[in-house]
Scaffold this active site. Structure first.
Site, PDB file in Angstrom:
ATOM      1  N   HIS A   1      35.171  34.448  40.079  1.00 43.82           N
ATOM      2  CA  HIS A   1      34.363  34.746  41.260  1.00 43.82           C
ATOM      3  C   HIS A   1      34.183  36.254  41.410  1.00 43.82           C
ATOM      4  O   HIS A   1      34.539  37.025  40.520  1.00 43.82           O
ATOM      5  CB  HIS A   1      34.982  34.130  42.511  1.00 43.82           C
ATOM      6  CG  HIS A   1      36.417  34.507  42.720  1.00 43.82           C
ATOM      7  ND1 HIS A   1      36.815  35.803  42.957  1.00 43.82           N
ATOM      8  CD2 HIS A   1      37.559  33.775  42.692  1.00 43.82           C
ATOM      9  CE1 HIS A   1      38.119  35.847  43.099  1.00 43.82           C
ATOM     10  NE2 HIS A   1      38.609  34.629  42.927  1.00 43.82           N
TER      11      HIS A   1
ATOM     12  N   HIS B   1      37.082  38.681  40.519  1.00 44.97           N
ATOM     13  CA  HIS B   1      37.277  38.887  39.082  1.00 44.97           C
ATOM     14  C   HIS B   1      36.194  39.803  38.524  1.00 44.97           C
ATOM     15  O   HIS B   1      36.462  40.699  37.728  1.00 44.97           O
ATOM     16  CB  HIS B   1      37.185  37.556  38.323  1.00 44.97           C
ATOM     17  CG  HIS B   1      38.214  36.548  38.725  1.00 44.97           C
ATOM     18  ND1 HIS B   1      37.887  35.382  39.373  1.00 44.97           N
ATOM     19  CD2 HIS B   1      39.553  36.535  38.592  1.00 44.97           C
ATOM     20  CE1 HIS B   1      38.988  34.688  39.602  1.00 44.97           C
ATOM     21  NE2 HIS B   1      40.017  35.365  39.143  1.00 44.97           N
TER      22      HIS B   1
ATOM     23  N   CYS C   1      56.350  26.433  53.269  1.00 44.16           N
ATOM     24  CA  CYS C   1      55.837  27.604  52.584  1.00 44.16           C
ATOM     25  C   CYS C   1      54.605  28.103  53.328  1.00 44.16           C
ATOM     26  O   CYS C   1      53.668  27.333  53.536  1.00 44.16           O
ATOM     27  CB  CYS C   1      55.459  27.248  51.143  1.00 44.16           C
ATOM     28  SG  CYS C   1      54.459  28.523  50.377  1.00 44.16           S
TER      29      CYS C   1
ATOM     30  N   HIS D   1      51.330  27.695  51.188  1.00 44.98           N
ATOM     31  CA  HIS D   1      50.839  26.403  50.711  1.00 44.98           C
ATOM     32  C   HIS D   1      51.057  25.277  51.704  1.00 44.98           C
ATOM     33  O   HIS D   1      50.631  24.147  51.474  1.00 44.98           O
ATOM     34  CB  HIS D   1      51.495  26.061  49.373  1.00 44.98           C
ATOM     35  CG  HIS D   1      51.146  27.054  48.299  1.00 44.98           C
ATOM     36  ND1 HIS D   1      51.906  28.171  48.054  1.00 44.98           N
ATOM     37  CD2 HIS D   1      50.105  27.101  47.448  1.00 44.98           C
ATOM     38  CE1 HIS D   1      51.343  28.859  47.072  1.00 44.98           C
ATOM     39  NE2 HIS D   1      50.254  28.239  46.692  1.00 44.98           N
TER      40      HIS D   1
ATOM     41  N   LYS E   1      24.170  35.354  55.015  1.00 43.49           N
ATOM     42  CA  LYS E   1      23.217  34.326  55.435  1.00 43.49           C
ATOM     43  C   LYS E   1      22.973  33.377  54.269  1.00 43.49           C
ATOM     44  O   LYS E   1      21.942  32.769  54.167  1.00 43.49           O
ATOM     45  CB  LYS E   1      21.890  34.973  55.864  1.00 43.49           C
ATOM     46  CG  LYS E   1      22.029  35.944  57.012  1.00 43.49           C
ATOM     47  CD  LYS E   1      22.320  35.233  58.316  1.00 43.49           C
ATOM     48  CE  LYS E   1      22.030  36.086  59.525  1.00 43.49           C
ATOM     49  NZ  LYS E   1      23.090  37.027  59.848  1.00 43.49           N
TER      50      LYS E   1
ATOM     51  N   LYS F   1      22.982  28.202  52.121  1.00 36.24           N
ATOM     52  CA  LYS F   1      23.015  27.011  51.286  1.00 36.24           C
ATOM     53  C   LYS F   1      24.450  26.643  50.918  1.00 36.24           C
ATOM     54  O   LYS F   1      24.804  25.490  50.801  1.00 36.24           O
ATOM     55  CB  LYS F   1      22.151  27.177  50.040  1.00 36.24           C
ATOM     56  CG  LYS F   1      22.766  28.053  48.965  1.00 36.24           C
ATOM     57  CD  LYS F   1      21.945  27.975  47.688  1.00 36.24           C
ATOM     58  CE  LYS F   1      22.619  28.811  46.612  1.00 36.24           C
ATOM     59  NZ  LYS F   1      21.876  28.812  45.369  1.00 36.24           N
TER      60      LYS F   1
END
Length: 662
Positions: free
Chosen positions: A24, A27, A150, A153, A303, A306
């Site tokens: 993403h 990265h 945790c 998580h 914005k 989608k």
RNA sequence: GGGCCGGUAGCUCAAUUGGCAGAGCCUUCGGCUCAUAACCGAACUGGUGUAGGUUCAAAUCCUACCCGGCCUACCA
């Protein structure tokens, strides 16, 4: 050939990316920064090695593979390939791509483990603790949240008792602290250096558990000194930086090692700032040169209706706006080390203002004039006679000098800004010299000077921009009738003099449209876009771009929510200092129940025991029990605090103990 | 609770470590015609989060506080 001294060597790394999610924006940013800085150093004539790769061990991988219905190896092959194949799409010029499942890496990890073991810094110890599979680590009291889960998580850790190998990290704490203090640039920006120093000041470092018994996890690298265990994921992962060079005995390692620059996002500061240097020290290696820590991209103003997910797809940005505009935006907009907002609106703003209007248009107008006035060929330069010709040259050399000072220090935004002073200056130079007037008046010599100056400086801009926008730079060179060869550039000299002008007579492109303007379409989404709440998980990789936190809906509680609270009045029977905590009382309260309630309360620095005992207080009676410093607390005493101190909540008169507040 | 970082023009950020608060974007007006409705110029907007203090001089140093982010802890 350029001379290459040992001091001119440069090793840049990205983290190796954990293969449990698709690539993403985070990265992409890290990798693009690493690429730009690598290209910069190559351009500066430094022998450069740029390493990236994937991190593929650990039980999360085993789980993910099982879920996907494949073997761990098949699974990591697939995801690793997704990362690897993204690199050319973003024009990443890495020299190697390291995978922790490769044999070469396993060998190096075993080698280094053995060195540390031989040095006596690895020992076997029994450990009982609560283990979170999500974190892949044992959690202490302080790691758990209010409900004993945790915090990352939201699952209850499993109690596990097992023998494991530990790295004697604590032994190197003082050394590390000294090293950081002696080397102000070791961790940068300074904010993160302070952060690490305060971690080291806080107390004795825990030794690091570096193994997992194979009975529990066999997807890892076997310890060289005990075949019953595999390596803990961080010890495995960090060593990739050595494997990528070819291992501790390789030529590249001796060439590049101490000159390593690691690039990480702020979420993996601790492993890189504390684990890694101490590991290196124990193994007998010098610490890396710099750890460079960057912030997060926040999603704001978005914005992109989608996808409510708000995940920025690097390739979608590239496809919409062009790779170089995307790369430019990332480097121009984020001040290195700090968080920044990502928005397409801002990207389009940069694209139109900086790239299309300023830079693209400069090329367009100058090439066009060269065609009109000189048939598209580079004219012979005459004398630099006018003040503005000297001034623009001063501005240019100053701009390049600033750029060269800022860029290698990770001040990309300011470096680009320095370059743009020249871009704007050249546009102004065109206006001031008005070549069209010179042409009309037949002042051909002066016209050639002006156009030649413009073309020569445009060439310099192109090469300076190459680390950030390689494709554009190469196109610019092509339009200027040449070919870009980074190894033929001497960057330092480019900032010292006008230098070799483009060869007279070189044919130039007739037109240029490097960055077409983009219309930004505001997509209305009928009110606020719903940013997705990501699980705030701590990954070993740059986080998912954070969504803008909407104001949490604390304002309105439904009646049902209120009903969940069981508030009762009760009388304090006793209050004693908590044996392990100097701000807490252990309070016994009669709530009309058979047994008194035991509540741990942080009242000690506000209220005396005498004041509390016999007092009737409001208690949250159905709060989940929680141990505080080893003593169970079965509720909470309600109080209010203002600038004058703390007051207890109670009823206006005495009531029966256990009465419910409603 | 403790620590770190930040708060400067409508927006994004500078200010060479104490020396006249500046850019870019946005907006408005003017200029130009080589160019991508671009470019150039001008204008506009400021008790530098708040209140004190040190100093000839404070965005910068000191104290307290407010707001935001991060780290951390014994507020349940």
């Amino acid at each position: 050939m350029k001379r290459r001294a040992a001091l001119d060597r440069f090793f840049i790394t990205t983290p190796i990316y954990y293969v449990n999610a698709k690539p993403h924006l985070g990265h992409a940013y890290t990798t693009i920064v690493a690429d730009s800085i690598a290209r910069y150093h190559r351009l500066a004539g430094h022998e450069t090695f740029f390493l990236t790769g994937t991190d593929e061990h650990g039980d999360k991988i085993v789980e993910a593979a099982a879920k996907a219905g494949s073997s761990p190896q098949q699974y990591v092959d697939t995801i690793s390939e997704q990362f690897r194949s993204l690199l050319p799409e973003l024009q990443i010029s890495n020299d190697d791509f390291i995978r922790t499942t490769e044999e070469r890496h396993k060998q190096v990890v075993r080698d280094i483990l053995q060195r540390v073991y031989d040095a006596g810094d690895i020992y076997l110890s029994e450990y009982e603790g609560r283990y979170c599979t999500g974190c892949e680590q044992f959690l202490t009291d302080k790691d758990l949240d209010a409900n004993g889960l945790c915090p990352d998580h939201k699952v209850a850790p499993t109690v596990i008792k097992e023998k494991n190998y530990f790295f004697r990290m604590s032994k190197y704490q003082d050394w590390l602290k000294q090293h950081i203090q002696d080397n102000p640039e070791f961790i940068r920006p300074e904010h993160y250096r302070n952060e690490v120093l305060s971690m080291l000041d806080m107390g004795v470092l825990d030794d690091l558990c570096i193994s997992r018994p194979k009975s529990r996890l066999d997807w890892g690298i076997e310890l060289p000194f005990d075949s019953g265990y595999v390596t803990y994921v961080w010890f495995d992962a960090l060593i990739n930086y050595i494997t990528g060079l070819g291992g501790p005995d390789s030529e590249n390692f001796s060439k590049f090692w101490p000159r390593a620059n690691h690039l990480v996002a702020k979420d993996i500061l601790k492993p890189h700032a504390i684990f890694w240097p101490t590991m290196l020290k124990a193994a007998g290696f010098e610490p890396y040169q710099n750890l460079n820590v960057h912030g997060y991209w926040l999603m704001q103003d978005t914005k992109m209706s989608k996808s409510l997910g708000n995940v920025v797809e690097p390739l979608a940005m590239r496809d919409t706006y062009g790779l170089d505009a995307f790369r430019y935006f990332l480097l121009r907009e984020m001040r290195f080390g700090r968080d920044a907002s990502f928005s397409e609106r801002a990207l389009v703003g940069r694209l139109n203002a900086d790239l299309a209007n300023d830079l693209g248009n400069l090329f367009s107008r100058v090439l066009s004039m060269t065609h009109k006035y000189f048939g598209g060929e580079v004219p012979a330069m005459g004398q630099r006679s006018h003040a503005e010709d000297v001034e623009i040259l001063d501005l240019a050399l100053n701009s390049f000098a600033n750029y060269q000072q800022l860029f290698p220090r990770f001040q990309f935004g300011r470096a680009l800004e320095a370059l743009w002073e020249l871009v704007r200056g050249l546009n102004k130079y065109v206006d001031v010299t008005a070549p069209w007037t010179l042409f009309k008046n037949g002042e051909t010599e002066r016209l050639a000077m002006v156009i030649g100056t413009l073309l020569g400086l445009m060439r310099k801009i192109a090469l300076h921009i190459w680390p950030v926008m390689p494709q554009t730079a190469e196109t610019m060179f092509a339009q200027l009738g040449g070919e870009f060869d980074p190894s033929a550039i001497d960057l330092g000299k480019e900032a010292e003099a006008f230098g070799d002008f483009l060869q007279t007579g070189t044919r130039l492109a007739k037109a240029s449209n490097l960055f077409p303007r983009v219309e930004f379409k505001e997509v209305e989404s009928g009110g606020q876009a719903e940013p997705r709440q990501d699980n705030p998980k701590k990954d070993k990789q740059p986080k998912q771009p954070k969504t803008q936190q909407p104001a949490p809906e604390v304002g309105i509680a439904e009646f049902a929510d209120f009903q969940k609270l069981d508030l009762r009045l009760g009388t304090v029977l006793s209050a004693e200092p908590h044996p392990e905590a100097d701000r807490l009382y252990v309070v016994k309260i009669d709530l009309g129940e058979p047994q008194p309630r035991q509540v741990v309360a942080g009242l000690r620095e506000h209220l005396e025991v005498e004041f509390l005992v016999g007092r009737q207080v409001v208690v949250v009676a159905n709060l989940a029990p929680r141990k505080l410093r080893g003593v169970e607390s079965q509720g909470m005493i309600m109080a209010v605090k203002d600038k004058d101190g703390l007051q207890l909540l109670t009823a206006t008169g005495l009531v029966e103990n256990g009465s419910k507040v409603s």
